[in-house]
Design a protein around this motif. Structure first.
Motif, mmCIF file in Angstrom:
data_model
loop_
_atom_site.group_PDB
_atom_site.id
_atom_site.type_symbol
_atom_site.label_atom_id
_atom_site.label_comp_id
_atom_site.label_asym_id
_atom_site.label_seq_id
_atom_site.Cartn_x
_atom_site.Cartn_y
_atom_site.Cartn_z
ATOM 1 N N PHE A 80 -70.640 74.779 77.971
ATOM 2 C CA PHE A 80 -71.958 74.153 77.849
ATOM 3 C C PHE A 80 -72.094 73.472 76.483
ATOM 4 C CE2 PHE A 80 -76.589 74.761 76.815
ATOM 5 C CZ PHE A 80 -77.054 73.759 77.654
ATOM 6 N N ILE A 81 -71.682 74.174 75.438
ATOM 7 C CA ILE A 81 -71.764 73.614 74.082
ATOM 8 C C ILE A 81 -70.840 72.410 73.942
ATOM 9 C CG2 ILE A 81 -71.289 74.066 71.642
ATOM 10 C CD1 ILE A 81 -72.081 76.989 72.154
ATOM 11 N N ARG A 82 -69.644 72.509 74.500
ATOM 12 C CA ARG A 82 -68.686 71.401 74.395
ATOM 13 C C ARG A 82 -69.211 70.160 75.116
ATOM 14 N NH1 ARG A 82 -66.329 67.941 71.980
ATOM 15 N NH2 ARG A 82 -64.438 67.049 72.807
ATOM 16 N N LYS A 83 -69.869 70.358 76.258
ATOM 17 C CA LYS A 83 -70.429 69.219 76.987
ATOM 18 C C LYS A 83 -71.558 68.559 76.195
ATOM 19 C CE LYS A 83 -69.208 70.710 81.663
ATOM 20 N NZ LYS A 83 -69.692 71.150 82.988
ATOM 21 N N LEU A 84 -72.391 69.360 75.560
ATOM 22 C CA LEU A 84 -73.431 68.808 74.698
ATOM 23 C C LEU A 84 -72.813 68.009 73.552
ATOM 24 C CD1 LEU A 84 -75.941 71.800 74.394
ATOM 25 C CD2 LEU A 84 -76.369 69.607 75.516
ATOM 26 N N GLU A 85 -71.757 68.567 72.976
ATOM 27 C CA GLU A 85 -71.085 67.893 71.864
ATOM 28 C C GLU A 85 -70.523 66.543 72.302
ATOM 29 O OE1 GLU A 85 -67.345 68.706 68.780
ATOM 30 O OE2 GLU A 85 -68.023 70.296 70.141
ATOM 31 N N MET A 86 -69.953 66.493 73.505
ATOM 32 C CA MET A 86 -69.390 65.248 74.005
ATOM 33 C C MET A 86 -70.486 64.197 74.206
ATOM 34 S SD MET A 86 -66.614 66.713 76.738
ATOM 35 C CE MET A 86 -66.163 65.094 77.349
ATOM 36 N N GLU A 87 -71.641 64.606 74.710
ATOM 37 C CA GLU A 87 -72.761 63.664 74.880
ATOM 38 C C GLU A 87 -73.220 63.114 73.533
ATOM 39 O OE1 GLU A 87 -75.914 64.059 77.878
ATOM 40 O OE2 GLU A 87 -75.169 66.100 78.157
ATOM 41 N N GLY A 153 -86.099 67.206 76.462
ATOM 42 C CA GLY A 153 -86.995 66.922 75.347
ATOM 43 C C GLY A 153 -86.309 67.092 74.003
ATOM 44 N N ILE A 154 -85.527 68.154 73.862
ATOM 45 C CA ILE A 154 -84.795 68.383 72.613
ATOM 46 C C ILE A 154 -83.800 67.255 72.365
ATOM 47 C CG2 ILE A 154 -83.127 69.884 71.458
ATOM 48 C CD1 ILE A 154 -84.430 72.253 72.917
ATOM 49 N N LYS A 155 -83.032 66.923 73.394
ATOM 50 C CA LYS A 155 -82.028 65.861 73.244
ATOM 51 C C LYS A 155 -82.681 64.529 72.920
ATOM 52 C CE LYS A 155 -78.907 65.359 76.208
ATOM 53 N NZ LYS A 155 -78.962 64.793 77.533
ATOM 54 N N ARG A 156 -83.801 64.232 73.571
ATOM 55 C CA ARG A 156 -84.467 62.946 73.355
ATOM 56 C C ARG A 156 -84.850 62.757 71.886
ATOM 57 N NH1 ARG A 156 -88.662 63.767 76.266
ATOM 58 N NH2 ARG A 156 -87.568 63.272 78.198
ATOM 59 N N GLU A 157 -85.396 63.797 71.282
ATOM 60 C CA GLU A 157 -85.825 63.682 69.890
ATOM 61 C C GLU A 157 -84.640 63.552 68.940
ATOM 62 O OE1 GLU A 157 -88.917 63.197 68.728
ATOM 63 O OE2 GLU A 157 -89.287 62.989 70.879
ATOM 64 N N TYR A 158 -83.588 64.315 69.208
ATOM 65 C CA TYR A 158 -82.405 64.189 68.356
ATOM 66 C C TYR A 158 -81.741 62.823 68.537
ATOM 67 C CZ TYR A 158 -82.331 68.918 66.479
ATOM 68 O OH TYR A 158 -82.633 70.055 65.785
ATOM 69 N N PHE A 159 -81.675 62.345 69.780
ATOM 70 C CA PHE A 159 -81.062 61.041 70.022
ATOM 71 C C PHE A 159 -81.892 59.921 69.409
ATOM 72 C CE2 PHE A 159 -78.348 62.211 73.995
ATOM 73 C CZ PHE A 159 -77.610 63.068 73.198
ATOM 74 N N LEU A 174 -74.827 70.308 65.825
ATOM 75 C CA LEU A 174 -76.029 70.019 66.601
ATOM 76 C C LEU A 174 -75.930 70.605 68.003
ATOM 77 C CD1 LEU A 174 -78.735 68.705 67.095
ATOM 78 C CD2 LEU A 174 -77.556 66.520 67.481
ATOM 79 N N ALA A 175 -74.767 70.479 68.641
ATOM 80 C CA ALA A 175 -74.589 71.041 69.982
ATOM 81 C C ALA A 175 -74.790 72.556 69.962
ATOM 82 C CB ALA A 175 -73.197 70.700 70.507
ATOM 83 N N GLY A 176 -74.241 73.222 68.943
ATOM 84 C CA GLY A 176 -74.421 74.664 68.823
ATOM 85 C C GLY A 176 -75.868 75.043 68.597
ATOM 86 N N PHE A 177 -76.574 74.251 67.811
ATOM 87 C CA PHE A 177 -77.985 74.527 67.531
ATOM 88 C C PHE A 177 -78.830 74.379 68.794
ATOM 89 C CE2 PHE A 177 -82.277 73.404 66.239
ATOM 90 C CZ PHE A 177 -82.549 74.369 65.269
#
Length: 272
Positions: A80-87, A153-159, A174-177
């Protein structure tokens, strides 16, 4: 590299550098070593080219996220974390292009593009829903739409920070957080009740269920290419004014032999 893909790569460069409106078909064609007339053998218009770029980006991202090599030596949470990191990494790599997408292209004035944006968004929501279920299992199931909404929502603000404010962040950190934040919420679900029972979609139930089957195939089924081609043929046939029932049944029979998508096919069958 085929000429169509080459032209798409040149267009991404020019769109990112100059913007959509400031880029001409002529300079894209010239960069690809062909005439303007030859360009239209590959794409109906500059808008069609742009839409295919967006679709390709989404397909490539989903293909990367469903790669079996991603899971080697990792548990569900690490995946899950690795997929977030890739995005995050892809967003940073392509932020000039995304900046142009958000600022320059008149998506509200183009019905086809608006529909495509809705389809891509629904596709990404399905991917993130499946990622959350794989990471957190049955505990997350009753709350899955709330969790998807929170994650989006979290991703939108960071992006927004990454793209519009050009903030520099460590993708892995960031992915880990983000994952730790979802962990904290999931750990408290026993004391909560679900708020959302679904996510609103501008797509028809039939289109949405086709997308669900497509994403499930990309995420977990073997023989992805054959299954996706079969699903696309089924989608095209059912959209006809006079579909051929025998062809629909044959395509359905082929798809139904794949146990990984059994649940999604049952949902889709309700709308065929």
């Amino acid at each position: 590299m085929d000429k169509k893909k080459e032209l798409m790569n040149h267009a991404i460069h020019f769109f990112s550098l100059k913007g959509f409106h400031q880029t001409s078909v002529q300079e894209i064609a010239q960069a690809g070593g062909i005439s303007k007339g030859a360009f239209y053998k590959h794409f109906d218009s500059k808008e069609t080219l742009f839409m295919e770029i967006l679709s390709r980006y989404n397909e490539e991202l989903n293909a990367d996220l469903s790669s079996p090599y991603l899971e080697e030596g990792l548990d569900e949470k690490q995946i899950f974390i690795r997929k977030l990191e890739m995005e995050i990494e892809r967003t940073v790599t392509n932020k000039e292009f995304f900046l142009m997408v958000f600022k320059d292209f008149p998506k509200d004035s183009n019905a086809q593009l608006e529909k495509l944006f809705y389809e891509l968004r629904s596709s990404q929501l399905t991917v993130h829903k499946n990622n959350l279920l794989e990471a957190y299992g049955e505990k997350a199931q009753p709350f899955i739409y709330d969790l998807v909404t929170i994650l989006e929502g979290i991703k939108r603000e960071y992006f927004f920070n990454l793209i519009f404010l050009d903030r520099q962040v460590d993708a892995k950190k960031l992915a880990g957080f983000i994952a730790s934040s979802i962990d904290a919420i999931v750990s408290q679900l026993g004391e909560m009740e679900p708020v959302l029972t679904d996510l609103p979609s501008p797509l028809s139930p039939l289109e949405e269920n086709f997308l669900n089957v497509e994403e499930k195939i990309r995420m977990s089924a073997p023989n992805k290419d054959k299954l996706l081609s079969t699903l696309q043929l089924l989608r095209e046939e059912t959209a006809k004014d006079t579909p051929q029932q025998f062809l629909i049944e044959a395509l359905w029979l082929y798809l139904s032999q794949e146990p990984q998508i059994e649940k999604e096919l049952l949902h889709l069958k309700k709308f065929l």
